[in-house]
Enzyme design. Structure first.
Site, PDB file in Angstrom:
ATOM      1  CD1 TRP A  20      -1.845   9.068   5.462  1.00  0.00           C
ATOM      2  CD2 TRP A  20      -1.344  10.080   7.293  1.00  0.00           C
ATOM      3  NE1 TRP A  20      -1.209   8.186   6.205  1.00  0.00           N
ATOM      4  CE2 TRP A  20      -0.949   8.816   7.519  1.00  0.00           C
ATOM      5  CE3 TRP A  20      -0.931  11.055   8.329  1.00  0.00           C
ATOM      6  CZ2 TRP A  20      -0.313   8.413   8.689  1.00  0.00           C
ATOM      7  CZ3 TRP A  20      -0.347  10.713   9.476  1.00  0.00           C
ATOM      8  CH2 TRP A  20      -0.005   9.370   9.625  1.00  0.00           C
ATOM      9  CG  ASP A  21       0.514   8.008   2.106  1.00  0.00           C
ATOM     10  OD1 ASP A  21      -0.524   7.823   2.830  1.00  0.00           O
ATOM     11  OD2 ASP A  21       1.094   6.813   1.614  1.00  0.00           O
ATOM     12  CD  GLU A  40      -4.835   2.548   7.538  1.00  0.00           C
ATOM     13  OE1 GLU A  40      -4.438   1.613   6.935  1.00  0.00           O
ATOM     14  OE2 GLU A  40      -5.039   3.536   7.094  1.00  0.00           O
ATOM     15  CE  LYS A  67      -1.253  -0.693   7.723  1.00  0.00           C
ATOM     16  NZ  LYS A  67      -2.242  -0.386   7.048  1.00  0.00           N
ATOM     17  CD  GLN A  68       0.282   3.534   9.588  1.00  0.00           C
ATOM     18  OE1 GLN A  68      -0.541   2.953   9.384  1.00  0.00           O
ATOM     19  NE2 GLN A  68       0.735   4.632   8.937  1.00  0.00           N
TER      20      GLN A  68
HETATM   21  C1  BGC Z   1      -1.123   2.886   5.921  1.00  0.00           C
HETATM   22  C2  BGC Z   1      -1.678   4.563   5.673  1.00  0.00           C
HETATM   23  C3  BGC Z   1      -1.401   4.977   4.247  1.00  0.00           C
HETATM   24  C4  BGC Z   1      -1.834   4.225   3.262  1.00  0.00           C
HETATM   25  C5  BGC Z   1      -1.158   4.469   1.868  1.00  0.00           C
HETATM   26  C6  BGC Z   1      -1.676   2.266   4.716  1.00  0.00           C
HETATM   27  O1  BGC Z   1      -1.094   0.933   4.787  1.00  0.00           O
HETATM   28  O2  BGC Z   1      -1.602   2.598   6.897  1.00  0.00           O
HETATM   29  O3  BGC Z   1      -1.376   5.418   6.735  1.00  0.00           O
HETATM   30  O4  BGC Z   1      -1.868   6.305   4.160  1.00  0.00           O
HETATM   31  O5  BGC Z   1      -1.130   2.748   3.396  1.00  0.00           O
HETATM   32  O6  BGC Z   1       0.201   4.511   1.749  1.00  0.00           O
END
Ligand code: BGC
Length: 786
Positions: A355-356, A497, A611-612
């Site tokens: 999704w980045d 996550e 996490k984010q």
């Molecule tokens: C993040 C995801 C991201 C992926 C790739 C993961 O660590 O939690 O949101 O899409 O890394 O960058």
């Protein structure tokens, strides 16, 4: 170690340097000094070899599956950089002898990597060595390197072994079957190889030219071959003060290249084609090829350059660093491919697309290079059939986009990851099964592209179908909750996550709802036109039937609402009830994800720790659906529980801090986000660049401080500069028109620069909302004291 100033002050803001050699930090510089052009990415390994180095060359889209139980990855192509240099028989190696001076620098303006060293061999002889390297922006297949060696104290025999080394692997996985090795005309090397499962041919070719004091030498290198290797050894005597230089022009071609149509209609085999092209290029010589490349970069900077007038020069450098990496990571030449989470700079995430791309990187291209944005938007159409298969395999309908995507659109997430600190076994990776918000994110990307560009042809050919098929997936994914009389989405992972197997993750539910609502709106609009697009889609997708289902279900999707008092929106059904622990240690960590050394993923699911950014991402994707007060309340609740362990997090928080008018905090977070890869943490990017964070630097600067947003076809500008900045000037494309926006402390200027030839948009006035007030732009708008 890492320097941000150029040798020549006029170049400041364009140059990043490694000021001393330290083999502990090879990976950091290999990543940030990577070069490329979207077709290929070359990690910046040094010419001489060191333990722990990663010599990577990736070609976009060339995925291969090493073994049945593995997912596909971008194979590491043959190494053409390595030079074995011997000076009077002593190997040139920076951990031996003595370094008198050292500087390596990446010149962002010209896409050039330079390294200048004065080295003593341990027996008193000193040498000056200068290395130059580029991956051509004007010829996607080409790279050039030059080494100049000058004995400083006494004459010397210089020997250089240069070749093509096909013994490369991806952490031990050898993706190629051995092909052919050839040496033509004594100095042209070629090595071919075929990927073991996807059957793609790679052709690596290189030519050499040797010079003494600038005059070409008739060289008689000795050829050699080993298994998967082909090499030449040059030996030459040089007087003290006399410079010997070797230029190497190399190329990569593959059988899936868009500019290769196969051996038909009298066309030669790929190897011959590659050889002819390389010879034609090599005839021009290194200097001319570099000049062509540098001009391509110059044109790029002229059309995309951003100026930041800040009290901290790092800010200007970091936005250029971001734009440099955005340019080299993006396969703008071919819509069959998209951007990997580490670009083309490392093995991390195997070259897979997340999704980045839609949420963190696409905005840069939408507003800066819409032609490239279209390619990225098309990629998801090319993978739509794979997404349909994913849905079918999982018992759903429509299209379910993979959490990790390669070429087909089928799921590519590996199943097993790093160690679980509690059980000592590998952690199961659930994202490929249950991080499903990606499907709505893809639809959002397609819609966002359409809004920002007005590209109706894209929507007609590709976009509507993506929006409708993804909505159909959600309609089949929703679960009826009899007790609550509404639809739920259970057992998912949201953007955060650290919470696995949650139900009603607010981000997922809202985005699914948005997706279905958008499909309803598009279908209605098409029905009204009754045009051929409608007829085609009705026949293909039975839109009438689907519309009924979408309308019935959309009304009853559970959308977690802000609490009447606290205004908090629960991130999922249980988050707000989980245990709260002291997170200070982890928030002050030096390396991200330190919490995973103390807690397993299962344990993290029981703690209020993120996490984010999760719910917060909604606040700018769907910005009008939430009040300022709700945004602020949730920002203040969730941010202290967030470890920013994903590089996607800080830039999102920075951008939203602008929305809650905390500019100091926004700037502090921007500054941290800008340092994720480029800062002084010497191990933050060993596995490759953080592509989404690189896009996030642009987002925080332009969508945060520049205040660029759009909502339902209307451009909005809400600029607000942080204290450190006195000026921000950037290009902005909106619906085919190129604008230049310049923000200073007391003035905003929006200029119309040009418009694409179509639609007579030159003449149209453009409506823009600036800090909530409507303006009509014809040629220029100047707004004082906004
Ligand atoms: C993040 C995801 C991201 C992926 C790739 C993961 O660590 O939690 O949101 O899409 O890394 O960058």
């Amino acid at each position: 170690m890492i320097g941000y100033k150029a040798k020549d002050a006029l170049q400041n803001g364009w140059v990043i340097s490694e000021t001393a050699f330290d083999a502990r930090y090879l990976a950091k510089f290999e990543t940030i000094f990577s070069q490329g052009n979207g077709y290929m990415g070359l990690r910046a390994a040094t010419e001489e070899s060191y333990a722990g180095e990663r010599r990577n060359l990736f070609v976009a889209g060339t995925f291969n599956r090493f073994a049945n139980q593995e997912v596909t990855e971008l194979p590491n192509a043959a190494d053409m950089l390595q030079l074995d240099i011997r000076l009077n028989g002593i190997p040139f190696h920076l951990e031996k002898g003595m370094i008198h001076s050292y500087r390596r620098e990446l010149d962002l303006r010209q896409g050039e990597l330079r390294r200048d060293i004065v080295w003593e061999d341990g027996q008193g002889a000193q040498f000056k060595l200068c290395f130059r390297r580029f991956v051509s922006m004007s010829n996607l297949h080409l790279l050039g390197m030059r080494v100049e060696i000058t004995p400083l104290t006494q004459p010397a025999e210089i020997s250089i072994v240069s070749g093509i080394n096909g013994q490369m692997t991806n952490s031990g996985a050898q993706h190629f079957l051995e092909g052919e090795r050839r040496i033509f005309e004594k100095e042209l090397l070629q090595l071919t190889a075929v990927t073991s499962q996807s059957n793609m041919e790679f052709v690596h070719t290189s030519a050499h030219q040797l010079y003494r004091r600038g005059t070409r030498l008739q060289a008689y290198p000795s050829p050699s071959m080993e298994r998967r290797k082909v090499r030449l050894t040059y030996r030459v005597q040089a007087d003290a003060g006399e410079t010997i230089s070797l230029d190497k022009i190399a190329s990569v071609h593959t059988s899936i290249d868009a500019d290769w149509t196969g051996e038909q209609n009298g066309r030669p085999p790929l190897a011959e084609f590659a050889r002819d092209n390389l010879l034609a290029a090599a005839c021009k010589g290194y200097d001319q090829l570099f000049e062509d490349h540098a001009q391509a970069w110059q044109r790029r900077w002229e059309s995309t350059g951003i100026e930041i007038g800040s009290s901290d020069d790092f800010d200007q450098l970091s936005i250029r660093f971001a734009q440099y990496h955005l340019a080299i990571m993006t396969p703008a030449h071919d819509s069959r491919f998209s951007i990997g989470a580490k670009g083309l700079t490392g093995e991390g995430y195997k070259g897979h697309v997340f999704w980045d791309t839609e949420i963190f990187i696409l905005p840069y291209f939408l507003y800066t290079e819409p032609g490239t944005a279209r390619k990225l938007a098309e990629y998801r159409y090319h993978t739509l059939n794979g997404a349909r298969k994913n849905a079918l395999d999982r018992g759903y309908r429509g299209a379910m986009y993979p959490w990790e995507s390669a070429v087909t659109g089928e799921e590519e997430t590996p199943e097993w990851g790093p160690v679980d600190v509690v059980t000592g076994t590998p952690t199961y990776i659930w994202t490929g099964k249950i991080e499903q918000h990606i499907t709505a994110d893809v639809a959002y990307g397609a819609w966002h592209y359409y809004q920002a560009t007005g590209d109706q042809e894209y929507m007609d050919r590709y976009g509507y179908e993506i929006v409708m098929e993804t909505a159909t997936f959600w309609a089949s994914r929703l679960e009826w909750n009899e007790e609550k009389q509404r639809y739920h989405i259970t057992d998912v992972i949201g953007p955060d996550e650290y919470k696995e197997h949650v139900s009603n993750n607010a981000y997922t539910n809202y985005m699914a709802y948005w997706n279905i609502k958008k499909a309803i709106e598009c279908t209605r609009r098409l029905m009204q036109t009754g045009n051929e697009v409608y007829t085609r889609l009705e026949q293909k997708l039975s839109l009438n039937e689907r519309l009924k289902e979408w309308e019935e279900k959309a009304q009853r999707i559970y959308l977690p609402q802000p609490d009447a008092e606290s205004l908090l929106i629960p991130q999922d059904d249980t988050y707000l009830e989980l245990q709260v622990i002291d997170l200070e240690k982890y928030r002050n960590q030096e390396q991200v994800a330190s919490i995973l050394a103390d807690y397993s993923m299962t344990q993290l699911s029981d703690i209020q720790v993120s996490k984010q950014a999760d719910i917060l991402v909604l606040f700018y994707l769907l910005e009008d659906w939430f009040s300022k007060e709700v945004k602020a309340a949730n920002w203040h609740y969730y941010e202290p529980k967030t470890l920013h362990d994903s590089s996607l997090s800080l830039s999102t928080h920075s951008l939203l801090a602008c929305d809650v008018h905390d500019l100091d905090l926004a700037y502090e977070m921007f500054a941290k986000a800008a340092r994720i890869d480029l800062g002084t943490n010497m191990h933050s990017c060993d596995e490759g660049i953080h592509a989404a964070s690189i896009g996030g630097i642009w987002k925080a600067a332009i969508m945060g401080f520049g205040g660029v947003r759009s909502w339902e076809g209307m451009l909005r500008l809400n600029p607000m500069l942080p204290n450190a900045w006195e000026r921000l000037s950037f290009p902005l494309y909106w619906q085919g028109v190129r604008l230049q926006v310049t923000v200073t402390r007391d003035q905003l200027v929006v200029e119309r620069i040009s418009s694409e030839a179509n639609a007579g948009s030159d003449l149209r006035e453009m409506n823009i909302l600036i800090h909530g007030r409507p303006y009509a732009l014809k040629d220029q708008l100047i707004i004082n004291s906004f």
